[in-house]
Design an enzyme around this catalytic site. Structure first.
Site, PDB file in Angstrom:
ATOM      1  N   GLY A   1       1.837 129.793 -41.858  1.00  0.00           N
ATOM      2  CA  GLY A   1       0.639 129.612 -42.650  1.00  0.00           C
ATOM      3  C   GLY A   1       0.706 128.216 -43.423  1.00  0.00           C
ATOM      4  O   GLY A   1      -0.195 127.484 -43.751  1.00  0.00           O
ATOM      5  N   CYS A   2       1.792 128.229 -44.327  1.00  0.00           N
ATOM      6  CA  CYS A   2       2.040 127.281 -45.104  1.00  0.00           C
ATOM      7  C   CYS A   2       2.176 125.780 -44.228  1.00  0.00           C
ATOM      8  O   CYS A   2       1.444 124.574 -44.415  1.00  0.00           O
ATOM      9  CB  CYS A   2       3.127 127.183 -45.986  1.00  0.00           C
ATOM     10  N   THR A   3       2.573 126.076 -43.011  1.00  0.00           N
ATOM     11  CA  THR A   3       2.927 124.985 -42.086  1.00  0.00           C
ATOM     12  C   THR A   3       1.703 124.385 -41.672  1.00  0.00           C
ATOM     13  O   THR A   3       1.373 123.152 -41.379  1.00  0.00           O
ATOM     14  CB  THR A   3       3.940 125.257 -41.024  1.00  0.00           C
TER      15      THR A   3
ATOM     16  N   ALA B   1      -0.259 122.577 -44.181  1.00  0.00           N
ATOM     17  CA  ALA B   1       0.275 121.155 -44.359  1.00  0.00           C
ATOM     18  C   ALA B   1      -0.095 120.250 -43.181  1.00  0.00           C
ATOM     19  O   ALA B   1      -0.745 119.055 -43.751  1.00  0.00           O
ATOM     20  CB  ALA B   1       1.792 121.328 -44.700  1.00  0.00           C
TER      21      ALA B   1
END
Length: 153
Positions: free
Chosen positions: A43-45, A48
């Site tokens: 999710g964070c990738t 970003a």
């Protein structure tokens, strides 16, 4: 004390992949400050990459983007290089900014209660006042919503 919409952001200084960032250094331009749980997680990738892919549109709308997590600067530098991120990532291992923005929450991870960052984004205007906040958000469509808010502010 937690910040609230319409309130000035308290002064802070933090280490980032692009040098030290302080409230003073942010003034004069809108800032999208987004908090995420961990470098190199799905999710964070995706989040970003979304900010990266729309970076020029944010810049054209007069805003800079800064990501924040508890990961080390080394982890941020690797993540940033791997994803070709054109914006700074702040390392907040002692949770100073996390506490200031009230993003630390108890979450369920694999059936266990763990304390972690609730994915949240804050839009700060050029004089350092909090304009908008998104808390507990979902990644799909979020970057577009933030870009829209930046354009309208």
């Amino acid at each position: 004390m937690q910040i609230a919409v319409g309130q000035p952001i308290p002064s802070f200084t933090a280490a980032s992949t692009q040098g030290e960032i302080s409230l003073e250094s942010l003034k004069g331009q809108k800032t999208v400050l987004y908090f995420y749980p961990k470098d190199n997680t799905p999710g964070c990738t995706t989040q970003a990459q979304g900010f990266r892919d729309h970076h020029e549109e944010f810049t054209a709308a007069g805003a800079r983007i800064i990501g924040v997590s508890r990961d080390s600067l080394k982890s941020h530098e690797n993540f940033s290089a791997k994803q070709a991120l054109p914006f700074a990532l702040i390392s907040d291992p002692d949770e100073t900014l996390c506490e200031l923005f009230g993003v630390m929450k108890m979450k369920n991870m694999y059936g266990k209660q763990v304390r972690g960052i609730e994915r949240s984004t804050f839009l700060i205007n050029a004089d350092g006042t909090l304009l908008r906040e998104w808390r507990g958000l979902r990644v799909p469509g979020h970057v577009d919503a933030v870009l829209q808010a930046v354009r309208e502010s």
